[in-house]
Write an enzyme that holds these catalytic residues in place. Structure first.
Site, short mmCIF file in Angstrom:
data_model
loop_
_atom_site.label_atom_id
_atom_site.label_comp_id
_atom_site.label_asym_id
_atom_site.label_seq_id
_atom_site.Cartn_x
_atom_site.Cartn_y
_atom_site.Cartn_z
N HIS A 78 0.85 -1.20 0.00
CA HIS A 78 0.00 0.00 0.00
C HIS A 78 0.88 1.25 0.00
O HIS A 78 2.05 1.21 0.35
CB HIS A 78 -0.91 0.01 1.22
CG HIS A 78 -0.14 -0.06 2.50
ND1 HIS A 78 0.59 1.00 2.99
CD2 HIS A 78 0.10 -1.10 3.33
CE1 HIS A 78 1.20 0.63 4.08
NE2 HIS A 78 0.94 -0.64 4.31
N ASP A 335 3.75 -4.79 3.48
CA ASP A 335 5.20 -5.03 3.48
C ASP A 335 5.54 -6.45 3.93
O ASP A 335 6.34 -7.14 3.31
CB ASP A 335 5.93 -3.99 4.36
CG ASP A 335 5.31 -3.81 5.74
OD1 ASP A 335 4.42 -4.60 6.14
OD2 ASP A 335 5.73 -2.86 6.44
#
Ligand SMILES: *[C@@H]1O[C@H](CO)[C@@H](O)[C@H](O)[C@H]1NC(C)=O
Ligand SMILES: *[C@@H]1O[C@H](CO)[C@@H](O)[C@H](O)[C@H]1NC(C)=O
Ligand SMILES: *[C@@H]1O[C@H](CO)[C@@H](O)[C@H](O)[C@H]1NC(C)=O
Ligand SMILES: *[C@@H]1O[C@H](CO)[C@@H](O)[C@H](O)[C@H]1NC(C)=O
Ligand SMILES: *[C@@H]1O[C@H](CO)[C@@H](O)[C@H](O)[C@H]1NC(C)=O
Ligand SMILES: *[C@@H]1O[C@H](CO)[C@@H](O)[C@H](O)[C@H]1NC(C)=O
Ligand SMILES: *[C@@H]1O[C@H](CO)[C@@H](O)[C@H](O)[C@H]1NC(C)=O
Ligand SMILES: *[C@@H]1O[C@H](CO)[C@@H](O)[C@H](O)[C@H]1NC(C)=O
Length: 471
Positions: A78, A335
């Site tokens: 994101h 991540d």
């Protein structure tokens, strides 16, 4: 005579120039003798601040001259966001200490506080940012536009194209903005089909956010003991405490203020806090994130190769099927879903475990080069004609944050790509997610959504609760 020379020159040069035009060359004039990479704050922000490209190995990002890209599979973190809620608590605690002691005393390193305000509205923790030059939604939109330019030839402008996002508000918004950038705002509404994949562990292997039922206890303990102490944080605390009577910052307060600094750039064009800390202190700050990712969701955790292998194995199936199964697969997650994939590929694995009490200067595991906000791993399938490098065929190239990253074991194709058959062999050598991570038999046993997706557009504009100011 002049005409003749001109003719000879062009006959001699045109073919060579044409070949070179599609390859990348270094500039040969005014070569700078200074290298400034160490000066970029974004390489030391602990992947809390804005996106930054990976440092390239010099291999051209462009498609090799004798090849064309016929399939692209991307997974993107994101975009830039506000701090996580837990981070917010520690940030506000440290800020309160600062506010309580320096009130009215605007001099020294923190003089800028006279005109500074905190930048996180209380309902905005965790949310994607939308203001400032580095805003997450802007980044995602621009990235979509760039990929349309680069890979637009793989979409016919008509067919419905699925996008795949894990079910988390900021990840969904990133996928939506990327889609608007890629398709153009109008086509996005009708040509994209946003597929939202649950983040629940009961998805088993049919997931962009797989979890391992087995735990590496040693790695987990180190993972949980974030933040790690490094003496540079005490040096910063001492320097500030010496300037303001009664200010009693400790090293964890310093880490919190550094965290806050990195995040400030996600909503503002600059942060006065950057200069409050020395570059050495930022080197240490960056490193504690290397340690954290290494043990939580990277090579320091013995199950992460298997977790990452799930995605790599499924993408291998797509690569072997080729464009008949689809040419563009854009995926969006977090991540900690990308670092296991990098671990499985072995492209940033240090040769010895990272210590927690000092900086590993020689380690390739550098988070800002792996998962910055908006970071992406892009796998390209190349169709190449024969050359001195390799016979004609299909090749695979890894592009991490817009830098080509060859596999150590296999780089004999054009542009240091890997022949698909060799890449296949490499992937077959990885551990298997389902048995290694003990996915229960009643849960999905393989990743299926790329072959079984919704063509409905009804989620394209799904909105969760949004923080103040975001329409
Ligand atoms: C704060 O803003 C005022 C008004 O713009 C300016 O005069 C002052 O110098 C600023 N203070 C600092 C420390 O930047
Ligand atoms: C500290 O002061 C700043 C500037 O006035 C303000 O924006 C912020 O909300 C205060 N933070 C706390 C925790 O009191
Ligand atoms: C498309 O959407 C983007 C992002 O929401 C916006 O900045 C842009 O102005 C829009 N463009 C058009 C032509 O509507
Ligand atoms: C620093 O101070 C805060 C309270 O202001 C406290 O919560 C934290 O545990 C302290 N850190 C250390 C290392 O003592
Ligand atoms: C590669 O491209 C050529 C020319 O477009 C095409 O004929 C061939 O089928 C492609 N090869 C593969 C493996 O897709
Ligand atoms: C690639 O595969 C071919 C045929 O399977 C094999 O001969 C060759 O050694 C492999 N090359 C690499 C670099 O693995
Ligand atoms: C790899 O993927 C294929 C197809 O997606 C699946 O059938 C197979 O079980 C997977 N292998 C492993 C080791 O996960
Ligand atoms: C396809 O996906 C739907 C829901 O997304 C699921 O209910 C169905 O079982 C899947 N089909 C197969 C063959 O996996």
């Amino acid at each position: 005579m002049a005409r003749l020379w001109a003719g000879i020159v062009s006959l001699g040069c045109i073919p060579a120039a044409t070949a070179l035009a599609s390859s990348s060359v270094f500039s040969s004039s005014l070569i700078s003798q200074n290298v400034f990479n160490g000066d970029n704050f974004l390489k030391y922000d602990g992947v809390r601040g804005p996106y930054v490209d990976r440092v390239s190995y010099g291999v051209s990002r462009d498609t090799p001259a004798q090849c064309s890209v016929d399939q692209v599979i991307m997974i993107k973190r994101h975009g830039e966001r506000y701090p996580a809620s837990g981070e917010g608590t520690s940030i506000e605690q440290a800020l309160k200490k600062v506010n309580n002691t320096i009130a009215g005393n605007y001099n020294g390193d923190l003089a800028f506080l006279q005109n500074w305000t905190y930048f996180v509205p209380s309902d905005c923790y965790e949310a994607e940012t939308w203001a400032g030059p580095y805003a997450g939604l802007t980044d995602a939109y621009n990235h979509g536009q760039e990929y349309r330019e680069r890979y637009g030839h793989l979409w016919d402008g008509e067919s419905l194209l699925p996008l795949f996002t894990s079910d988390f508000q900021r990840v969904i918004e990133t996928a939506q903005k990327f889609g608007e950038g890629f398709f153009g705002n109008d086509s996005y509404s009708t040509k994209a089909a946003l597929n939202i994949i649950s983040e629940s562990s009961s998805q088993g292997a049919d997931s962009l956010t797989p979890t391992c039922r087995k735990q590496d206890d040693n790695a987990q303990n180190i993972c949980n003991s974030m933040p790690y102490y490094l003496p540079q944080f005490d040096a910063a605390a001492d320097r500030l405490n010496a300037q303001y009577q009664g200010l009693n910052l400790n090293w964890t307060d310093v880490v919190s203020l550094m965290l806050m600094t990195a995040y400030e750039l996600n909503t503002r064009s600059s942060s006065d806090w950057i200069d409050v800390f020395t570059t050495d202190e930022w080197v240490s700050f960056s490193h504690i994130w290397n340690i954290n990712f290494y043990y939580c969701s990277g090579p320091g955790n013995s199950y992460m190769r298997a977790v990452g292998a799930l995605y790599i194995n499924a993408t291998l199936t797509l690569l072997n099927e080729g464009p008949s199964s689809g040419s563009l697969f854009f995926n969006f997650a977090h991540d900690s879903n990308i670092t296991p994939i990098i671990t499985a590929l072995g492209i940033a694995t240090p040769s010895t475990p990272l210590p927690t009490d000092r900086v590993s200067f020689h380690s390739p595991w550098k988070t800002e080069d792996i998962v910055p906000m908006g970071g992406r791993l892009t796998i390209e399938r190349l169709n190449c004609t024969s050359s001195a490098l390799a016979p004609a065929g299909t090749f695979v190239r890894l592009v991490l944050n817009e830098a080509v990253v060859p596999l150590q074991e296999c780089q004999n194709g054009p542009g240091y790509s890997c022949p698909l058959n060799n890449y296949t062999e490499f992937v077959r050598g990885l551990p298997s997610f389902v048995p290694e991570c003990e996915v229960p038999a009643e849960e999905p046993q393989y990743l299926d959504f790329w072959w079984n997706y919704t063509t409905s557009t009804e989620e394209n504009y799904r909105r969760g609760s949004r923080c103040n100011g975001l329409a």
